[in-house]
Design a protein around this motif. Sequence first.
Motif, PDB file in Angstrom:
ATOM      1  N   THR A   1      11.790  -9.227 -13.739  1.00  0.00           N
ATOM      2  CA  THR A   1      11.422  -9.142 -12.331  1.00  0.00           C
ATOM      3  C   THR A   1       9.957  -9.539 -12.180  1.00  0.00           C
ATOM      4  O   THR A   1       9.114  -9.137 -12.984  1.00  0.00           O
ATOM      5  N   TRP A   2       9.656 -10.313 -11.121  1.00  0.00           N
ATOM      6  CA  TRP A   2       8.305 -10.812 -10.890  1.00  0.00           C
ATOM      7  C   TRP A   2       7.761 -10.288  -9.568  1.00  0.00           C
ATOM      8  O   TRP A   2       8.493 -10.188  -8.588  1.00  0.00           O
ATOM      9  N   PHE A   3       6.448  -9.999  -9.507  1.00  0.00           N
ATOM     10  CA  PHE A   3       5.796  -9.707  -8.241  1.00  0.00           C
ATOM     11  C   PHE A   3       4.286  -9.907  -8.402  1.00  0.00           C
ATOM     12  O   PHE A   3       3.784 -10.120  -9.511  1.00  0.00           O
ATOM     13  N   LEU A   4       3.545  -9.852  -7.291  1.00  0.00           N
ATOM     14  CA  LEU A   4       2.116 -10.134  -7.261  1.00  0.00           C
ATOM     15  C   LEU A   4       1.350  -8.941  -6.689  1.00  0.00           C
ATOM     16  O   LEU A   4       1.852  -8.242  -5.810  1.00  0.00           O
ATOM     17  N   THR A   5       0.116  -8.739  -7.191  1.00  0.00           N
ATOM     18  CA  THR A   5      -0.789  -7.754  -6.587  1.00  0.00           C
ATOM     19  C   THR A   5      -2.179  -8.357  -6.493  1.00  0.00           C
ATOM     20  O   THR A   5      -2.534  -9.286  -7.244  1.00  0.00           O
TER      21      THR A   5
ATOM     22  N   SER B   1      -6.639 -17.023   0.650  1.00  0.00           N
ATOM     23  CA  SER B   1      -8.081 -16.794   0.728  1.00  0.00           C
ATOM     24  C   SER B   1      -8.589 -15.923  -0.421  1.00  0.00           C
ATOM     25  O   SER B   1      -9.768 -15.587  -0.458  1.00  0.00           O
ATOM     26  N   LEU B   2      -7.727 -15.554  -1.338  1.00  0.00           N
ATOM     27  CA  LEU B   2      -8.111 -14.706  -2.472  1.00  0.00           C
ATOM     28  C   LEU B   2      -8.820 -15.521  -3.547  1.00  0.00           C
ATOM     29  O   LEU B   2      -8.584 -16.728  -3.686  1.00  0.00           O
ATOM     30  N   ASP B   3      -9.670 -14.844  -4.323  1.00  0.00           N
ATOM     31  CA  ASP B   3     -10.319 -15.486  -5.467  1.00  0.00           C
ATOM     32  C   ASP B   3      -9.393 -15.500  -6.681  1.00  0.00           C
ATOM     33  O   ASP B   3      -9.483 -16.383  -7.527  1.00  0.00           O
ATOM     34  N   TYR B   4      -8.528 -14.485  -6.757  1.00  0.00           N
ATOM     35  CA  TYR B   4      -7.582 -14.426  -7.874  1.00  0.00           C
ATOM     36  C   TYR B   4      -6.438 -13.492  -7.497  1.00  0.00           C
ATOM     37  O   TYR B   4      -6.497 -12.758  -6.501  1.00  0.00           O
ATOM     38  N   VAL B   5      -5.391 -13.542  -8.312  1.00  0.00           N
ATOM     39  CA  VAL B   5      -4.212 -12.722  -8.083  1.00  0.00           C
ATOM     40  C   VAL B   5      -3.680 -12.275  -9.440  1.00  0.00           C
ATOM     41  O   VAL B   5      -3.911 -12.941 -10.464  1.00  0.00           O
ATOM     42  N   PHE B   6      -2.978 -11.139  -9.463  1.00  0.00           N
ATOM     43  CA  PHE B   6      -2.332 -10.669 -10.690  1.00  0.00           C
ATOM     44  C   PHE B   6      -0.834 -10.906 -10.589  1.00  0.00           C
ATOM     45  O   PHE B   6      -0.179 -10.459  -9.646  1.00  0.00           O
ATOM     46  N   ILE B   7      -0.295 -11.628 -11.578  1.00  0.00           N
ATOM     47  CA  ILE B   7       1.155 -11.803 -11.691  1.00  0.00           C
ATOM     48  C   ILE B   7       1.684 -10.671 -12.566  1.00  0.00           C
ATOM     49  O   ILE B   7       1.173 -10.413 -13.651  1.00  0.00           O
ATOM     50  N   TRP B   8       2.736 -10.004 -12.083  1.00  0.00           N
ATOM     51  CA  TRP B   8       3.391  -8.941 -12.846  1.00  0.00           C
ATOM     52  C   TRP B   8       4.783  -9.392 -13.267  1.00  0.00           C
ATOM     53  O   TRP B   8       5.512  -9.998 -12.485  1.00  0.00           O
TER      54      TRP B   8
ATOM     55  N   ASN C   1      13.580  -4.339 -16.900  1.00  0.00           N
ATOM     56  CA  ASN C   1      14.353  -3.108 -16.698  1.00  0.00           C
ATOM     57  C   ASN C   1      13.510  -1.928 -16.209  1.00  0.00           C
ATOM     58  O   ASN C   1      13.791  -0.777 -16.553  1.00  0.00           O
ATOM     59  N   ASP C   2      12.483  -2.190 -15.430  1.00  0.00           N
ATOM     60  CA  ASP C   2      11.620  -1.132 -14.906  1.00  0.00           C
ATOM     61  C   ASP C   2      11.019  -0.271 -16.018  1.00  0.00           C
ATOM     62  O   ASP C   2      10.685   0.892 -15.806  1.00  0.00           O
ATOM     63  N   GLU C   3      10.883  -0.821 -17.231  1.00  0.00           N
ATOM     64  CA  GLU C   3      10.385  -0.052 -18.363  1.00  0.00           C
ATOM     65  C   GLU C   3       9.161  -0.685 -19.010  1.00  0.00           C
ATOM     66  O   GLU C   3       8.234   0.011 -19.411  1.00  0.00           O
ATOM     67  N   ILE C   4       9.158  -1.994 -19.153  1.00  0.00           N
ATOM     68  CA  ILE C   4       8.067  -2.689 -19.836  1.00  0.00           C
ATOM     69  C   ILE C   4       7.437  -3.660 -18.845  1.00  0.00           C
ATOM     70  O   ILE C   4       8.137  -4.461 -18.219  1.00  0.00           O
ATOM     71  N   TYR C   5       6.109  -3.585 -18.718  1.00  0.00           N
ATOM     72  CA  TYR C   5       5.397  -4.403 -17.749  1.00  0.00           C
ATOM     73  C   TYR C   5       4.251  -5.149 -18.418  1.00  0.00           C
ATOM     74  O   TYR C   5       3.718  -4.721 -19.434  1.00  0.00           O
TER      75      TYR C   5
END
Length: 412
Positions: free
Chosen positions: A350-354, A380-387, A391-395
């Motif tokens: 699963t992928w998401f951004l913060t 307009s952000l300087d950077y972003v974190f890709i997550w 299985n909701d266990e390892i990130y």
Amino acid sequence: MKMVKKFKKFAVVAVMSLCAFGFATSQAIAGPPDHAGGPSRGQVKANETEDVKWVPPGLQKKEKSSKGIPPGLQKKGGLPPGLQGRDNLPPGIQKRFGDVLEREDEEKEVISHVVVKGDEFIVIPNEDEVIVKYEAFLLDEEGTKVEITPEWSLEEEKEGVYLDEEGTLEITNSAEEGTFKLVATYSREEDRETKEYKGTLEVELYHQEISYIEIDGKKFVGIDEDEEGRVNLEYVARVMDQNDKAIEGEVVSWEVKSEDIEDLFALSTAKESRVVVIFSQEEGEFTVTAKVGEEEITLQVVVYNPVATDLEVSGAKEIVLPSEDEKTTEEYEARLLDQYGEKIETEDITWFLTDKDGKEIETSYLEIEEGKLTVTDEVSLDYVFIWAAFNDEIYTTFKVDFSQEQEEEEEE
């Protein structure tokens, strides 16, 4: 994003960034915090590498001050004993250091020269001949490679060694062991005079002797005991000489042993330097030994049930923001790894951004789906974190910097 609601009871992960187009890894059975599915203050442990530019408050390390060291000396090993920490150096000492640095720069001055490239070790043939092609180029004062057509020659004539005008070397079986030098000469007009450049390469002729053996094949083998059928693994031996060149035609003897895998056997032929090991889906260990004459090597192999323990993300670490009304996409790969660092095939990522505050980003102008990051001109952000999550266990997280496209300077 729907899956973020599941993250409320999970703890924290680790952030790592590796190499220019490299990897980010973490090892934790945990998830993002309650507030947004991302890291919060004090909850992300960043590895101490130069690639990680953002570190939460409290984890940042202050850089050591270079106060008192004149510009240009900070990277030269610092000041001599007794002068560290002084705000100003006496004029005489400062001049002395300046003279030293100036001399170092003069010593590093690059002079144009010819570079000869090609094989430096050639095996004398038992019959027929060996043909080897060489090339040469000019490396100028600025370190730029310049294509040239040189004149080729041998520094001294050698029996069984012939060199043509195109840099092609021929070695016959009458050649003897020893070294000789290839010479590439290039001339050109400079300041109304002809300047000549030469480059040489020393080549060694030799007869091969067995030095060591290498085995190519898997050392860690993940299995599934619930699956039927057998596992087939191939191992290949390379017999190497004293100059790290492969020796062809050597007969390899193979031996495969196991104390805890009963249903195991091996297939090999005398003409091929390879063996096929066959066994059932059963945990254990076995050894593969290759032997040629008095030289031998043994490879220890572990057969195990893989357990997911880590995630790695790879892809572009910096993205140039697109022009107006345009968008750009980048592909990112998540690799799920087991306890031995071997890849586990899975589609359950699963992928998401913060953002920098750990707040999840859910917009149409910046989004990620199945590893594909889409960026529009509205970012307009300087950077972003890709997550990436399994299985909701390892990130794991991967930081991506955004940069503006440099506008071409208008000619005056």
